[in-house]
Design an enzyme around this catalytic site. Sequence first.
Site, short mmCIF file in Angstrom:
data_model
loop_
_atom_site.label_atom_id
_atom_site.label_comp_id
_atom_site.label_asym_id
_atom_site.label_seq_id
_atom_site.Cartn_x
_atom_site.Cartn_y
_atom_site.Cartn_z
N GLY A 156 0.78 -1.29 0.12
CA GLY A 156 0.15 0.13 -0.06
C GLY A 156 0.92 1.32 0.05
O GLY A 156 0.56 2.28 -0.59
N ASP A 157 2.12 1.14 0.65
CA ASP A 157 2.91 2.33 0.75
C ASP A 157 3.51 2.61 -0.63
O ASP A 157 3.55 3.68 -0.86
CB ASP A 157 3.95 2.06 2.14
O1 RIB Z 1 2.57 -0.27 5.81
C1 RIB Z 1 3.55 -1.07 6.38
C2 RIB Z 1 4.07 -0.45 7.40
O2 RIB Z 1 3.24 -0.41 8.53
C3 RIB Z 1 5.39 -1.54 7.95
O3 RIB Z 1 6.69 -1.00 7.42
C4 RIB Z 1 5.35 -1.12 9.39
O4 RIB Z 1 6.42 -0.28 9.94
C5 RIB Z 1 4.17 -0.58 9.58
O5 RIB Z 1 4.30 0.90 9.98
#
Ligand code: RIB
Length: 305
Positions: free
Chosen positions: A251-252
């Site tokens: 997602g990131d």
């Molecule tokens: O979105 C994933 C992230 O969520 C991970 O890297 C973990 O650190 C949490 O913050």
Amino acid sequence: MKKVLVFGSLNMDLTIECDVMPQAGETLEGRNFFTNPGGKGGNQAVAAAKLGAPTYMIARVGKDLFGRQLRESLEGYGVDCTYMTESALNSTGVAVITRCEGDNRIILSSGANHEMKGPDVKSILEKISNPQDIFMTQYECNAQAVIDSLAAAKQHQLFTLFNPAPAKAIPPEAYKNIDLLVVNQTECEFLTGIYPTDENSCQTALNRFSAMGVGNAIITLGSRGSICRIGEKMVQVDSYSVPNVDTTAAGDAYIGALASALVREEPLEDCMRYATKAAALTITKQGAQISIPYQNEIEMYFKEE
Ligand code: RIB
């Protein structure tokens, strides 16, 4: 060139794999433990930087080994860490991640991530931002600081991209400070009361977000891609079928990639498609920041398109 300014969390991820989730009081044999740099803010910044956008991280870590490793990792990926500070009071954020059947469950210890306040972010934006730069934030830092930072970013005429994860309420008066909201199904349900599954439910949820005052919103639907209203049209971008090794940071990667494409001023539908490719490749590798692809990897993998 526009730049991406990220106010967000940095965590050291402690991750382990198991076949089934343990029940209360149960101890299970796990495998494949490793630590690696993560945090939603850091991951999104790394995605934007790996995909070609000049990117700045606004964050706080502890004065400890994890903090130093997180800084090294970000700098290694080309993120400018001038505005990353060290806390004298709290240790670096940590995420304990259990991976099971291609999915994950996360427990956070925010540590220094919660220390930065709105005025800290505002004064940094005053120094480095230019109108139309992209300001990106999530909900892993102090919630009021996040909300205040969105207001400050709007005051400086930045384009604001907000990913309210993990899900928390957004004050009604803050919605107008969000140019582009990116939510998954759970966050969408939390904020609108609608769990989006098909075009109709997505449309109803997107209408709610518009009525609340956001510029636009994208709903990510996991393996079914993402959806957004562009002009009068509902646009759904399908996901790609790839080997699912580890979904952490997918997602990131989507959000950071979206920001990098917005910097290049691509049309929103193309930005969504590019973000979908970045998320797909992230799933094919283990870990968070390390699993996010570079621009050339996306070009290579999807060269037939
Ligand atoms: O979105 C994933 C992230 O969520 C991970 O890297 C973990 O650190 C949490 O913050």
